[in-house]
Design a protein around this motif. Structure first.
Motif, PDB file in Angstrom:
ATOM      1  N   CYS A 107       0.870  -1.177   0.000  1.00 39.32           N
ATOM      2  CA  CYS A 107       0.000   0.000   0.000  1.00 39.32           C
ATOM      3  C   CYS A 107       0.907   1.227   0.000  1.00 39.32           C
ATOM      4  O   CYS A 107       1.830   1.309   0.810  1.00 39.32           O
ATOM      5  CB  CYS A 107      -0.874  -0.003   1.254  1.00 39.32           C
ATOM      6  SG  CYS A 107      -1.859   1.491   1.504  1.00 39.32           S
ATOM      7  N   SER A 108       0.624   2.180  -0.854  1.00 40.58           N
ATOM      8  CA  SER A 108       1.473   3.373  -0.911  1.00 40.58           C
ATOM      9  C   SER A 108       1.524   4.089   0.440  1.00 40.58           C
ATOM     10  O   SER A 108       2.578   4.559   0.842  1.00 40.58           O
ATOM     11  CB  SER A 108       1.014   4.318  -2.013  1.00 40.58           C
ATOM     12  OG  SER A 108      -0.349   4.644  -1.851  1.00 40.58           O
ATOM     13  N   ALA A 109       0.395   4.192   1.134  1.00 42.70           N
ATOM     14  CA  ALA A 109       0.335   4.793   2.483  1.00 42.70           C
ATOM     15  C   ALA A 109       1.147   6.085   2.541  1.00 42.70           C
ATOM     16  O   ALA A 109       1.971   6.284   3.429  1.00 42.70           O
ATOM     17  CB  ALA A 109       0.793   3.787   3.532  1.00 42.70           C
ATOM     18  N   LEU A 110       0.889   6.992   1.611  1.00 43.67           N
ATOM     19  CA  LEU A 110       1.740   8.162   1.424  1.00 43.67           C
ATOM     20  C   LEU A 110       1.678   9.185   2.549  1.00 43.67           C
ATOM     21  O   LEU A 110       2.671   9.862   2.823  1.00 43.67           O
ATOM     22  CB  LEU A 110       1.380   8.853   0.100  1.00 43.67           C
ATOM     23  CG  LEU A 110       1.602   8.015  -1.153  1.00 43.67           C
ATOM     24  CD1 LEU A 110       1.088   8.761  -2.381  1.00 43.67           C
ATOM     25  CD2 LEU A 110       3.057   7.634  -1.314  1.00 43.67           C
ATOM     26  N   LYS A 111       0.553   9.323   3.219  1.00 45.94           N
ATOM     27  CA  LYS A 111       0.413  10.319   4.283  1.00 45.94           C
ATOM     28  C   LYS A 111       0.361   9.651   5.649  1.00 45.94           C
ATOM     29  O   LYS A 111      -0.104   8.524   5.781  1.00 45.94           O
ATOM     30  CB  LYS A 111      -0.876  11.132   4.094  1.00 45.94           C
ATOM     31  CG  LYS A 111      -0.875  12.051   2.906  1.00 45.94           C
ATOM     32  CD  LYS A 111      -2.162  12.867   2.893  1.00 45.94           C
ATOM     33  CE  LYS A 111      -2.208  13.846   1.757  1.00 45.94           C
ATOM     34  NZ  LYS A 111      -3.451  14.658   1.801  1.00 45.94           N
ATOM     35  N   ARG A 112       0.814  10.400   6.644  1.00 46.38           N
ATOM     36  CA  ARG A 112       0.729   9.867   8.005  1.00 46.38           C
ATOM     37  C   ARG A 112      -0.712   9.553   8.375  1.00 46.38           C
ATOM     38  O   ARG A 112      -0.983   8.551   9.038  1.00 46.38           O
ATOM     39  CB  ARG A 112       1.322  10.844   9.015  1.00 46.38           C
ATOM     40  CG  ARG A 112       1.210  10.247  10.418  1.00 46.38           C
ATOM     41  CD  ARG A 112       2.066  10.853  11.426  1.00 46.38           C
ATOM     42  NE  ARG A 112       1.960  10.036  12.634  1.00 46.38           N
ATOM     43  CZ  ARG A 112       2.871  10.008  13.569  1.00 46.38           C
ATOM     44  NH1 ARG A 112       3.954  10.724  13.460  1.00 46.38           N
ATOM     45  NH2 ARG A 112       2.693   9.248  14.630  1.00 46.38           N
ATOM     46  N   SER A 113      -1.663  10.374   7.951  1.00 46.06           N
ATOM     47  CA  SER A 113      -3.061  10.111   8.295  1.00 46.06           C
ATOM     48  C   SER A 113      -3.520   8.774   7.713  1.00 46.06           C
ATOM     49  O   SER A 113      -4.309   8.065   8.348  1.00 46.06           O
ATOM     50  CB  SER A 113      -3.966  11.248   7.814  1.00 46.06           C
ATOM     51  OG  SER A 113      -3.919  11.379   6.405  1.00 46.06           O
ATOM     52  N   TYR A 114      -3.023   8.405   6.544  1.00 44.27           N
ATOM     53  CA  TYR A 114      -3.361   7.096   5.963  1.00 44.27           C
ATOM     54  C   TYR A 114      -2.765   5.977   6.817  1.00 44.27           C
ATOM     55  O   TYR A 114      -3.420   4.974   7.099  1.00 44.27           O
ATOM     56  CB  TYR A 114      -2.820   6.944   4.543  1.00 44.27           C
ATOM     57  CG  TYR A 114      -3.219   7.997   3.539  1.00 44.27           C
ATOM     58  CD1 TYR A 114      -4.294   8.867   3.738  1.00 44.27           C
ATOM     59  CD2 TYR A 114      -2.504   8.120   2.355  1.00 44.27           C
ATOM     60  CE1 TYR A 114      -4.633   9.822   2.792  1.00 44.27           C
ATOM     61  CE2 TYR A 114      -2.841   9.064   1.402  1.00 44.27           C
ATOM     62  CZ  TYR A 114      -3.894   9.915   1.626  1.00 44.27           C
ATOM     63  OH  TYR A 114      -4.223  10.852   0.679  1.00 44.27           O
ATOM     64  N   ARG A 115      -1.507   6.169   7.210  1.00 41.12           N
ATOM     65  CA  ARG A 115      -0.854   5.142   8.033  1.00 41.12           C
ATOM     66  C   ARG A 115      -1.530   5.038   9.397  1.00 41.12           C
ATOM     67  O   ARG A 115      -1.707   3.937   9.924  1.00 41.12           O
ATOM     68  CB  ARG A 115       0.638   5.453   8.153  1.00 41.12           C
ATOM     69  CG  ARG A 115       1.357   5.361   6.802  1.00 41.12           C
ATOM     70  CD  ARG A 115       2.847   5.566   6.907  1.00 41.12           C
ATOM     71  NE  ARG A 115       3.283   6.886   7.295  1.00 41.12           N
ATOM     72  CZ  ARG A 115       3.476   7.922   6.467  1.00 41.12           C
ATOM     73  NH1 ARG A 115       3.244   7.781   5.165  1.00 41.12           N
ATOM     74  NH2 ARG A 115       3.906   9.074   6.919  1.00 41.12           N
ATOM     75  N   ASP A 116      -1.930   6.166   9.957  1.00 38.53           N
ATOM     76  CA  ASP A 116      -2.635   6.141  11.237  1.00 38.53           C
ATOM     77  C   ASP A 116      -3.984   5.430  11.105  1.00 38.53           C
ATOM     78  O   ASP A 116      -4.401   4.715  12.018  1.00 38.53           O
ATOM     79  CB  ASP A 116      -2.820   7.559  11.787  1.00 38.53           C
ATOM     80  CG  ASP A 116      -1.528   8.150  12.320  1.00 38.53           C
ATOM     81  OD1 ASP A 116      -0.543   7.402  12.520  1.00 38.53           O
ATOM     82  OD2 ASP A 116      -1.494   9.382  12.527  1.00 38.53           O
ATOM     83  N   GLN A 117      -4.658   5.620   9.977  1.00 36.51           N
ATOM     84  CA  GLN A 117      -5.918   4.903   9.731  1.00 36.51           C
ATOM     85  C   GLN A 117      -5.663   3.399   9.700  1.00 36.51           C
ATOM     86  O   GLN A 117      -6.433   2.618  10.280  1.00 36.51           O
ATOM     87  CB  GLN A 117      -6.532   5.372   8.410  1.00 36.51           C
ATOM     88  CG  GLN A 117      -7.852   4.714   8.090  1.00 36.51           C
ATOM     89  CD  GLN A 117      -8.464   5.232   6.787  1.00 36.51           C
ATOM     90  OE1 GLN A 117      -8.118   6.299   6.290  1.00 36.51           O
ATOM     91  NE2 GLN A 117      -9.381   4.470   6.236  1.00 36.51           N
ATOM     92  N   LEU A 118      -4.578   2.985   9.065  1.00 37.16           N
ATOM     93  CA  LEU A 118      -4.249   1.557   9.010  1.00 37.16           C
ATOM     94  C   LEU A 118      -3.843   1.041  10.387  1.00 37.16           C
ATOM     95  O   LEU A 118      -4.206  -0.080  10.764  1.00 37.16           O
ATOM     96  CB  LEU A 118      -3.150   1.302   7.977  1.00 37.16           C
ATOM     97  CG  LEU A 118      -3.525   1.653   6.530  1.00 37.16           C
ATOM     98  CD1 LEU A 118      -2.335   1.432   5.605  1.00 37.16           C
ATOM     99  CD2 LEU A 118      -4.741   0.863   6.073  1.00 37.16           C
ATOM    100  N   ARG A 119      -3.110   1.842  11.154  1.00 40.35           N
ATOM    101  CA  ARG A 119      -2.739   1.448  12.515  1.00 40.35           C
ATOM    102  C   ARG A 119      -3.988   1.246  13.375  1.00 40.35           C
ATOM    103  O   ARG A 119      -4.074   0.286  14.142  1.00 40.35           O
ATOM    104  CB  ARG A 119      -1.843   2.508  13.158  1.00 40.35           C
ATOM    105  CG  ARG A 119      -0.443   2.547  12.631  1.00 40.35           C
ATOM    106  CD  ARG A 119       0.386   3.649  13.332  1.00 40.35           C
ATOM    107  NE  ARG A 119       1.734   3.668  12.826  1.00 40.35           N
ATOM    108  CZ  ARG A 119       2.206   4.602  11.992  1.00 40.35           C
ATOM    109  NH1 ARG A 119       1.434   5.605  11.590  1.00 40.35           N
ATOM    110  NH2 ARG A 119       3.455   4.536  11.577  1.00 40.35           N
ATOM    111  N   ALA A 120      -4.938   2.159  13.267  1.00 41.25           N
ATOM    112  CA  ALA A 120      -6.171   2.059  14.047  1.00 41.25           C
ATOM    113  C   ALA A 120      -6.949   0.807  13.665  1.00 41.25           C
ATOM    114  O   ALA A 120      -7.507   0.127  14.531  1.00 41.25           O
ATOM    115  CB  ALA A 120      -7.034   3.306  13.843  1.00 41.25           C
ATOM    116  N   ALA A 121      -6.973   0.483  12.394  1.00 45.56           N
ATOM    117  CA  ALA A 121      -7.706  -0.703  11.935  1.00 45.56           C
ATOM    118  C   ALA A 121      -7.008  -1.990  12.355  1.00 45.56           C
ATOM    119  O   ALA A 121      -7.665  -2.939  12.783  1.00 45.56           O
ATOM    120  CB  ALA A 121      -7.859  -0.674  10.416  1.00 45.56           C
ATOM    121  N   ALA A 122      -5.689  -2.021  12.257  1.00 47.00           N
ATOM    122  CA  ALA A 122      -4.943  -3.260  12.499  1.00 47.00           C
ATOM    123  C   ALA A 122      -4.695  -3.526  13.981  1.00 47.00           C
ATOM    124  O   ALA A 122      -4.571  -4.671  14.391  1.00 47.00           O
ATOM    125  CB  ALA A 122      -3.603  -3.218  11.763  1.00 47.00           C
TER     126      ALA A 122
END
Length: 181
Positions: free
Chosen positions: A88-103
């Protein structure tokens, strides 16, 4: 680090801009850890693929359902006690934080970093991919480098595939043992 508190099966996102090798590295990491690999590009809605194929950069709104789908896959693997490697490109911290919250705890990111010229060369050489080289600039402008974030290892792509994977595995082992990378 949260990563040290989890089981031995990794839940990893291989991230970076287009052309950095997320799919190739992700497949090899999954094989190394004997866990499934999921190609994040295959989870894009058809409308996203069409936009990118036309050379139109995605917006945050375009990425929202895609990131939700990726997060669901990460969460499902975690809930089952299984490992997974997902690109996943996960280009922004907010995207990575969304994935962290989900996982949940234990998600790690492998950030593949390379020069613009190397990325352009790789994108120009690949066949059959929907992402045109013209979108590299928008990805580089969107990228928020994850240098100060938890559970992220940065790996240079200025090596052959086996070397990149070996460096990623080594960095992940250091991360798991609590050693600063």
């Amino acid at each position: 680090m949260r990563l040290t508190e989890t089981n031995t099966l990794p839940v990893l996102v291989v991230m970076g801009v287009s052309g950095c090798g997320k799919s190739s590295v992700g497949e090899k990491l999954a094989a190394h850890y004997s866990v499934p690999f999921v190609e994040g590009d295959q989870l894009h809605p058809a409308s996203n693929v069409a936009k990118m194929a036309e050379g139109t950069p995605l917006t945050d709104a375009d990425r929202t359902p895609w990131l939700a789908e990726i997060g669901s896959g990460l969460r499902a693997a975690r809930e089952k006690g299984e490992g997974i490697v997902l690109s996943c490109s996960a280009l922004k911290r907010s995207y990575r934080d969304q994935l962290r919250a989900a996982a949940g705890d234990g998600l790690a990111f492998v950030y593949l970093e390379g020069s613009r010229s190397l990325l352009e060369s790789r994108m120009g050489a690949r066949k059959g991919h929907f992402m045109p080289t013209s979108l590299l600039e928008s990805q580089l402008q969107t990228l928020e480098v994850p240098s100060a974030e938890p559970d992220v290892v940065t790996v240079s792509i200025d090596d052959d595939l086996d070397g990149i994977v070996a460096n990623a595995v080594h960095a992940l082992e250091k991360l798991r043992s609590g050693i600063e990378t």
